[in-house]
Design an enzyme around this catalytic site. Structure first.
Site, PDB file in Angstrom:
ATOM      1  N   HIS A 107      -2.838  -3.840  -2.487  1.00 42.35           N
ATOM      2  CA  HIS A 107      -2.641  -5.268  -2.368  1.00 42.35           C
ATOM      3  C   HIS A 107      -2.745  -5.555  -0.822  1.00 42.35           C
ATOM      4  O   HIS A 107      -1.872  -6.379  -0.219  1.00 42.35           O
ATOM      5  CB  HIS A 107      -1.201  -5.586  -2.805  1.00 42.35           C
ATOM      6  CG  HIS A 107      -1.036  -5.600  -4.105  1.00 42.35           C
ATOM      7  ND1 HIS A 107      -2.315  -5.763  -5.193  1.00 42.35           N
ATOM      8  CD2 HIS A 107      -0.163  -4.978  -5.042  1.00 42.35           C
ATOM      9  CE1 HIS A 107      -1.932  -5.596  -6.521  1.00 42.35           C
ATOM     10  NE2 HIS A 107      -0.507  -5.274  -6.481  1.00 42.35           N
ATOM     11  N   HIS A 177       0.788 -12.501  -7.965  1.00 45.44           N
ATOM     12  CA  HIS A 177       1.388 -11.346  -8.608  1.00 45.44           C
ATOM     13  C   HIS A 177       2.724 -11.791  -9.447  1.00 45.44           C
ATOM     14  O   HIS A 177       3.873 -11.380  -9.069  1.00 45.44           O
ATOM     15  CB  HIS A 177       1.623 -10.364  -7.480  1.00 45.44           C
ATOM     16  CG  HIS A 177       1.816  -8.879  -7.999  1.00 45.44           C
ATOM     17  ND1 HIS A 177       3.050  -8.648  -8.790  1.00 45.44           N
ATOM     18  CD2 HIS A 177       1.104  -7.848  -7.958  1.00 45.44           C
ATOM     19  CE1 HIS A 177       2.963  -7.110  -9.017  1.00 45.44           C
ATOM     20  NE2 HIS A 177       1.780  -6.866  -8.425  1.00 45.44           N
ATOM     21  N   GLU A 291      -2.778 -10.140 -13.486  1.00 45.50           N
ATOM     22  CA  GLU A 291      -3.330 -10.469 -12.085  1.00 45.50           C
ATOM     23  C   GLU A 291      -4.711 -10.749 -12.413  1.00 45.50           C
ATOM     24  O   GLU A 291      -5.486  -9.766 -12.459  1.00 45.50           O
ATOM     25  CB  GLU A 291      -2.953  -9.370 -11.371  1.00 45.50           C
ATOM     26  CG  GLU A 291      -1.560  -9.039 -11.041  1.00 45.50           C
ATOM     27  CD  GLU A 291      -1.179  -7.647 -10.696  1.00 45.50           C
ATOM     28  OE1 GLU A 291      -1.774  -7.129  -9.800  1.00 45.50           O
ATOM     29  OE2 GLU A 291      -0.546  -6.911 -11.238  1.00 45.50           O
TER      30      GLU A 291
END
Length: 326
Positions: A107, A177, A291
């Site tokens: 991420h 997210h 996601e």
């Protein structure tokens, strides 16, 4: 568990980061949906649907987001999901990234877009546009990236539009997210999921793809017909599915539904089983994530849909979450 912040939206002030940056909280309301978005991490803090029920996991204070969050509601980047061994090669040059998930990069690294304060470009009754400049070399990524995310309410739908440009070849993969709980019970294992996805990516112990997509038919990953989250694998999923269409989620008890559509080729389906209830206010299975994104480790996989962005191009990605009642 649901956290009620009691905020009215009368003021956008939400807090100040340790670096002295002011964080704002913006409230969008179109009479059908109400969304609360923070400039820190471009976080979707609350999303209230018909009847006023909040369907996303959120935290009440900036301090909680600084210390107790697991990407709750954040826009993650520069590259969502994992890049193996924190490195990739682009145009013959290897780039080394910050490793924050064992030996892998997750991420966007140690200080990804979820931990940055975004700039407000415009704010309206039902729309908010936030932007961020990621300098060349940040977390190891090449090129200055200019990113923008637009939150917009349209009837019973929340639409997220991501755009990005660069001044040098780079890779980009932006997503939201949010953890969804349509029931408000803190346990999504009874939620019924259906995906128009006939393939998924098997992964190793580090959540890195072991190869290309394989058929879901005959496996516990087959959600081509509506299936409760907890029906197989103990409800534990953290895998990327190859989308051909929409994803639907339904809460059989309350009748609330959510439909997700996207321009992206994949969706990471994570059922929140790694939430521990100690490091965060939420326990295992408190919410599920969808996601929408390019595939994990795509910068190292030429056969995957490309995540490369070059000068003169614009990265554009759109995802819509539509809510209803069965």
């Amino acid at each position: 568990m649901r956290l009620h912040d009691g905020a009215t939206g009368a003021t956008p002030a939400f807090g100040v980061t340790p670096e002295g940056e002011r964080v704002e909280r913006h409230v969008l309301d179109n009479g059908r949906l109400r969304a609360c978005v923070l400039t820190y991490g471009a976080i979707l803090q609350r999303l209230e649907v018909a009847g006023g029920a909040n369907v996303v996991l959120g935290l009440p204070t900036l301090d909680a987001y600084l210390h107790r969050s697991r990407y709750f509601g954040a826009v993650v980047g520069r590259y969502a999901n994992r890049i193996a061994r924190g490195r990739f090669t682009l145009d013959g040059r290897e780039y080394r990234l910050a490793a924050n998930d064992g030996e892998h990069s997750l991420h966007g690294g140690v200080r990804g877009f979820d931990k940055r304060v975004w700039h407000v470009e415009s704010a309206g009754r039902a729309e908010l546009v936030l932007s961020l400049v990621s300098p060349d070399g940040e977390e190891g990524y090449p090129g200055e990236l200019r990113a923008r995310v637009r939150y917009a309410l349209d009837g019973d739908a929340l639409r997220l539009e991501y755009r990005a440009t660069t001044d040098a070849p780079t890779v980009v993969n932006l997503t939201n997210h949010s953890y969804f709980d349509l029931s408000g019970t803190g346990d999504v294992r009874g939620h019924v999921v259906a995906m128009e996805a006939d393939r998924f990516l098997p992964v190793d112990g580090g959540k890195i793809p072991t190869g290309g997509p394989v058929p879901v038919a005959g496996t516990p990953f087959d959600f081509t017909v509506p299936t409760p989250v907890g029906a197989r694998r103990g409800g534990r999923y953290d895998h990327c599915f190859v989308l051909q269409g929409r994803v639907t989620v339904a809460d059989p008890a309350g009748g609330r539904t959510m439909e997700v559509t996207t321009t992206e080729p994949g969706v990471q389906f994570y059922t929140g089983h790694m939430l521990d209830g100690v490091a965060t206010p939420y326990g295992p299975f408190a919410g599920l994530c969808l996601e929408t994104q390019r595939f994990p480790d795509a910068p190292n996989r030429p056969a995957f849909p490309s995540a490369v962005l070059r000068p003169g191009q614009e990265h554009v990605s759109v995802t819509t979450y539509r809510f209803g009642h069965a």
